[in-house]
Scaffold this active site. Sequence first.
Site, PDB file in Angstrom:
ATOM      1  N   GLY A 161       6.376   6.127   9.618  1.00 49.82           N
ATOM      2  CA  GLY A 161       7.599   6.907   9.313  1.00 49.82           C
ATOM      3  C   GLY A 161       6.852   7.471   8.302  1.00 49.82           C
ATOM      4  N   ALA A 162       7.443   8.138   7.290  1.00 40.11           N
ATOM      5  CA  ALA A 162       6.661   9.572   6.443  1.00 40.11           C
ATOM      6  C   ALA A 162       5.048   9.052   6.062  1.00 40.11           C
ATOM      7  CB  ALA A 162       7.544   9.533   5.760  1.00 40.11           C
TER       8      ALA A 162
ATOM      9  N   ASN B 250       1.768  -0.059   0.081  1.00 40.56           N
ATOM     10  CA  ASN B 250       1.722  -0.801  -0.891  1.00 40.56           C
ATOM     11  C   ASN B 250       1.411  -2.098  -1.469  1.00 40.56           C
ATOM     12  OD1 ASN B 250       3.293   1.767  -1.632  1.00 40.56           O
ATOM     13  ND2 ASN B 250       4.605   1.333  -1.090  1.00 40.56           N
TER      14      ASN B 250
ATOM     15  N   LYS C   2      -3.132   1.044 -10.199  1.00 41.88           N
ATOM     16  CA  LYS C   2      -0.588   1.618  -9.712  1.00 41.88           C
ATOM     17  C   LYS C   2      -0.422   0.625  -9.761  1.00 41.88           C
ATOM     18  CE  LYS C   2       1.203   3.649  -5.655  1.00 41.88           C
ATOM     19  NZ  LYS C   2       1.224   4.036  -4.564  1.00 41.88           N
TER      20      LYS C   2
ATOM     21  N   ASN D 287       3.866   0.417 -11.113  1.00 38.99           N
ATOM     22  CA  ASN D 287       5.286   0.193  -9.842  1.00 38.99           C
ATOM     23  C   ASN D 287       5.905  -1.256 -10.616  1.00 38.99           C
ATOM     24  OD1 ASN D 287       4.629   2.099  -8.241  1.00 38.99           O
ATOM     25  ND2 ASN D 287       3.781   1.324  -7.252  1.00 38.99           N
TER      26      ASN D 287
ATOM     27  N   GLU E 263       9.608  -4.264  -1.190  1.00 35.68           N
ATOM     28  CA  GLU E 263       8.282  -4.849  -0.592  1.00 35.68           C
ATOM     29  C   GLU E 263       8.099  -5.881  -1.949  1.00 35.68           C
ATOM     30  OE1 GLU E 263       6.693  -0.550  -0.353  1.00 35.68           O
ATOM     31  OE2 GLU E 263       5.353  -1.457   2.051  1.00 35.68           O
TER      32      GLU E 263
ATOM     33  N   ASN F 211       9.438   0.079 -10.757  1.00 33.71           N
ATOM     34  CA  ASN F 211      10.810  -0.488  -9.381  1.00 33.71           C
ATOM     35  C   ASN F 211      11.258  -1.613  -9.490  1.00 33.71           C
ATOM     36  OD1 ASN F 211       9.207   0.718  -6.709  1.00 33.71           O
ATOM     37  ND2 ASN F 211       7.617   1.049  -8.423  1.00 33.71           N
TER      38      ASN F 211
ATOM     39  N   SER G  97      10.350   4.187  -5.579  1.00 33.36           N
ATOM     40  CA  SER G  97      11.318   3.595  -4.091  1.00 33.36           C
ATOM     41  C   SER G  97      11.787   2.601  -4.018  1.00 33.36           C
ATOM     42  CB  SER G  97      10.059   4.015  -3.520  1.00 33.36           C
ATOM     43  OG  SER G  97       8.687   3.183  -4.590  1.00 33.36           O
TER      44      SER G  97
END
Lengths: 312, 312
Positions: A15-16, A107, A189, A193, A272, A197, A260
């Site tokens: 992917g990216a 992640n 992190k 998140n 996720e 998120n 994201s």
Amino acid sequence: MTTSSLGKIAVVGSGAVGCYYGGMLAEIGADVHFLMRADLAAVRAGGLTIRTQGKTVHRQVQAHATTAEIGPCDLVIVALKTTANASLDELIPPLLHERTAIVTLQNGLGNEEYLATRWGAERVLGALCFVCLNRTAPGEIVHLDHGTISIGEFGRGLSPRLEALAAALQRAGIEAHPVPNLVTERWRKLVWNIPFNGLAIAAGGATVADVLADPVLRAEARTLMSDVLDGARRLGHEISDEFADFQIERSASMGPYRPSSMIDWQERRPVEIEAIWGEPLRQGQAAGAAMPRLSLLYALLQRLTHTDLLKP
Amino acid sequence: MTTSSLGKIAVVGSGAVGCYYGGMLAEIGADVHFLMRADLAAVRAGGLTIRTQGKTVHRQVQAHATTAEIGPCDLVIVALKTTANASLDELIPPLLHERTAIVTLQNGLGNEEYLATRWGAERVLGALCFVCLNRTAPGEIVHLDHGTISIGEFGRGLSPRLEALAAALQRAGIEAHPVPNLVTERWRKLVWNIPFNGLAIAAGGATVADVLADPVLRAEARTLMSDVLDGARRLGHEISDEFADFQIERSASMGPYRPSSMIDWQERRPVEIEAIWGEPLRQGQAAGAAMPRLSLLYALLQRLTHTDLLKP
């Protein structure tokens, strides 16, 4: 240390993220092989394009349909979404020789453990990518912002292979930092998140600005961070209250940023959930943290993302 | 005790609940005046119809456009949605004489306090309605199930006027119980309403059966009940853990029941966020309860119901 010291590299999950880091390594001469599905024909025909910092990197790359076709490598870069981790059980074995290293760029928590359980902890490294990337077309990646990557051994401090990988990434123009405490970095992190998120989805599509503008939600975001700190500390990762305060403050500059996971949810892609909420909750609770808000948030998210009821 | 001992009665908020209880009292000869808005013309022309337990009650009733038109009463029954409480400031005063009693049939916490603050605690009674009603057309109510009503003085024990009201409702065929501890009864009802009404919305439209079938959500429903018990107990309302366990167990028989707040939300009507979640949270926290899950749930609900993002 030369680029060739990395040896033969496989990128699993193109992917990216995989295309960006793998492509930048290929650009400095590394022997990079991409496992591709949807983009395979396009990349074989037209190569890989990365638009980054005002320049365009365009090159033919080695793209493959199976990992058997790639064969044993010295380094495997795992950049799959964590929701596809089960597929690693078939994808990884053809890539391994006795000393193959595996670095996961994925992640959340639990990915190093997944790899270590199956193929040996001594192989495993992990990295946290702080980067904004967009896949704009098959084989075409736009690098929007940031790009820092923190890399560490799993459960060990610094090592020569870690330094070599970081050095190669640096030569490729990427700000790469070897870190001696990878899992602590992962928890740091998660301090951002988990609330941002998570509330983005649970509050029905709330950008960072939406959460910060609502005093009730903003307070919950900060208190969710306290749940995360509690879990982290009980697992031996010291993260200060001031770090959490700063995470709230720095978010103000993000404006109506869509985390994201919110984009995944709104575009009906897998979210996720286990890596970002489920595994930190389980690990923290096993260490004695109550994490009541994370517990409720996880319960809501696992339902919201497993039904189509609320998807726009 | 005769029906006329209740004197002149006003019903403020003539939705399903107001029309049902007021209509049943009118049917046994009480002097009931309904304040009506949307249904006024239809009821003046065609009367009030209540289909209940296999029979149909149909009668002309006294319907009014303003409370000034009704004038001073002996008993005011408040059956507005709590989200419209601010309108009481204008509606109530024309209905009062020196000894007018006011009974609120509204949901959640804070309604007796609202009335007491403005018109004196000595006037105020409250009631909890356990009833399934549907307004099927203007002036037409279908009584689907249950109908028990628990009535109590606000901050006082039993009283003659309370006994008289309960006796009148019983003569009207309604299972009415005078209770000496109204606020405890409100907290007992919240033990169910807070998790099941709340998760129904926050989990994206989850029926009672959906919550119970998802082991993660089911566990959160029970733990949310513990938050409510903590708040209740610190406020002096003893409710046992077994009562909460039983609330989970008895819910199994409800099947795919949609809690009333979920229906309000799905039909884009105001949701009683403050009465059901906000006020219990504030009262419990003021008494020292942490109520972390209720805190997050309230934060999510107040946003979900104040935006149109997620409404189906």
